[in-house]
Design a protein around this motif. Sequence first.
Motif, PDB file in Angstrom:
ATOM      1  N   LEU A   5       5.487   6.875  11.038  1.00  0.00           N
ATOM      2  CA  LEU A   5       5.394   7.033   9.589  1.00  0.00           C
ATOM      3  C   LEU A   5       6.436   6.176   8.883  1.00  0.00           C
ATOM      4  CD1 LEU A   5       4.816  10.886   9.265  1.00  0.00           C
ATOM      5  CD2 LEU A   5       3.147   9.052   8.953  1.00  0.00           C
ATOM      6  N   TYR A   6       7.610   6.096   9.460  1.00  0.00           N
ATOM      7  CA  TYR A   6       8.682   5.274   8.890  1.00  0.00           C
ATOM      8  C   TYR A   6       8.275   3.802   8.878  1.00  0.00           C
ATOM      9  CZ  TYR A   6      13.354   3.385   8.111  1.00  0.00           C
ATOM     10  OH  TYR A   6      14.418   2.708   7.611  1.00  0.00           O
ATOM     11  N   GLY A   7       7.651   3.348   9.948  1.00  0.00           N
ATOM     12  CA  GLY A   7       7.179   1.965  10.042  1.00  0.00           C
ATOM     13  C   GLY A   7       6.090   1.670   9.022  1.00  0.00           C
ATOM     14  N   GLU A   8       5.203   2.636   8.801  1.00  0.00           N
ATOM     15  CA  GLU A   8       4.151   2.457   7.803  1.00  0.00           C
ATOM     16  C   GLU A   8       4.750   2.365   6.402  1.00  0.00           C
ATOM     17  OE1 GLU A   8       1.452   5.685   8.384  1.00  0.00           O
ATOM     18  OE2 GLU A   8       0.687   4.870  10.271  1.00  0.00           O
ATOM     19  N   GLN A   9       5.778   3.148   6.146  1.00  0.00           N
ATOM     20  CA  GLN A   9       6.435   3.110   4.833  1.00  0.00           C
ATOM     21  C   GLN A   9       7.115   1.750   4.612  1.00  0.00           C
ATOM     22  OE1 GLN A   9       6.242   5.348   2.366  1.00  0.00           O
ATOM     23  NE2 GLN A   9       7.444   3.975   1.084  1.00  0.00           N
ATOM     24  N   ILE A  10       7.730   1.241   5.665  1.00  0.00           N
ATOM     25  CA  ILE A  10       8.368  -0.074   5.568  1.00  0.00           C
ATOM     26  C   ILE A  10       7.314  -1.140   5.275  1.00  0.00           C
ATOM     27  CG2 ILE A  10       9.557  -1.872   6.881  1.00  0.00           C
ATOM     28  CD1 ILE A  10      11.161   0.328   8.224  1.00  0.00           C
ATOM     29  N   ALA A  11       6.175  -1.076   5.962  1.00  0.00           N
ATOM     30  CA  ALA A  11       5.103  -2.049   5.738  1.00  0.00           C
ATOM     31  C   ALA A  11       4.580  -1.953   4.303  1.00  0.00           C
ATOM     32  CB  ALA A  11       3.970  -1.820   6.730  1.00  0.00           C
ATOM     33  N   LYS A  12       4.459  -0.741   3.796  1.00  0.00           N
ATOM     34  CA  LYS A  12       3.988  -0.537   2.424  1.00  0.00           C
ATOM     35  C   LYS A  12       5.005  -1.107   1.429  1.00  0.00           C
ATOM     36  CE  LYS A  12       2.855   3.140  -0.806  1.00  0.00           C
ATOM     37  NZ  LYS A  12       2.886   4.580  -1.030  1.00  0.00           N
ATOM     38  N   ASP A  13       6.278  -0.832   1.652  1.00  0.00           N
ATOM     39  CA  ASP A  13       7.328  -1.348   0.776  1.00  0.00           C
ATOM     40  C   ASP A  13       7.370  -2.869   0.820  1.00  0.00           C
ATOM     41  OD1 ASP A  13       8.005   1.223   0.066  1.00  0.00           O
ATOM     42  OD2 ASP A  13       9.767   1.334   1.389  1.00  0.00           O
ATOM     43  N   LEU A  14       7.206  -3.427   2.001  1.00  0.00           N
ATOM     44  CA  LEU A  14       7.227  -4.877   2.155  1.00  0.00           C
ATOM     45  C   LEU A  14       6.069  -5.521   1.405  1.00  0.00           C
ATOM     46  CD1 LEU A  14       8.624  -7.285   3.442  1.00  0.00           C
ATOM     47  CD2 LEU A  14       7.202  -6.943   5.459  1.00  0.00           C
ATOM     48  N   ALA A  15       4.898  -4.928   1.484  1.00  0.00           N
ATOM     49  CA  ALA A  15       3.739  -5.455   0.763  1.00  0.00           C
ATOM     50  C   ALA A  15       3.965  -5.387  -0.746  1.00  0.00           C
ATOM     51  CB  ALA A  15       2.489  -4.673   1.149  1.00  0.00           C
ATOM     52  N   GLU A  16       4.566  -4.298  -1.203  1.00  0.00           N
ATOM     53  CA  GLU A  16       4.854  -4.145  -2.625  1.00  0.00           C
ATOM     54  C   GLU A  16       5.886  -5.179  -3.089  1.00  0.00           C
ATOM     55  OE1 GLU A  16       6.832  -0.775  -5.507  1.00  0.00           O
ATOM     56  OE2 GLU A  16       5.646  -0.095  -3.783  1.00  0.00           O
ATOM     57  N   LEU A  17       6.921  -5.373  -2.297  1.00  0.00           N
ATOM     58  CA  LEU A  17       7.942  -6.369  -2.637  1.00  0.00           C
ATOM     59  C   LEU A  17       7.362  -7.782  -2.654  1.00  0.00           C
ATOM     60  CD1 LEU A  17      11.054  -5.065  -0.689  1.00  0.00           C
ATOM     61  CD2 LEU A  17      10.768  -5.189  -3.158  1.00  0.00           C
ATOM     62  N   THR A  18       6.490  -8.073  -1.717  1.00  0.00           N
ATOM     63  CA  THR A  18       5.845  -9.380  -1.674  1.00  0.00           C
ATOM     64  C   THR A  18       5.010  -9.617  -2.927  1.00  0.00           C
ATOM     65  OG1 THR A  18       5.782  -9.296   0.741  1.00  0.00           O
ATOM     66  CG2 THR A  18       4.322 -10.869  -0.323  1.00  0.00           C
ATOM     67  N   ALA A  19       4.295  -8.595  -3.358  1.00  0.00           N
ATOM     68  CA  ALA A  19       3.486  -8.716  -4.574  1.00  0.00           C
ATOM     69  C   ALA A  19       4.379  -8.954  -5.792  1.00  0.00           C
ATOM     70  CB  ALA A  19       2.642  -7.462  -4.767  1.00  0.00           C
TER      71      ALA A  19
END
Length: 64
Positions: A5-19
């Motif tokens: 779950l922590y890894g999924e949150q990091i991936a979500k945050d990374l996608a948001e930051l990239t956008a």
Amino acid sequence: MANKLYGEQIAKDLAELTAHLNTHEAVCAERYGMVAYRLKRLELVIMSSAGAIILLLIGLVFKG
């Protein structure tokens, strides 16, 4: 389980930051274009004014 779950949150945050970064880059590119245009226009005004002043001074020297 928690690690996944922590890894999924990091991936979500990374996608948001990239956008956000992509949006920021696009806005900055547009602003840069506008600033460059205004600077060119200002340069033209300054050079024209300098030319007019030089011609005026030359006219005064030869007239007087």
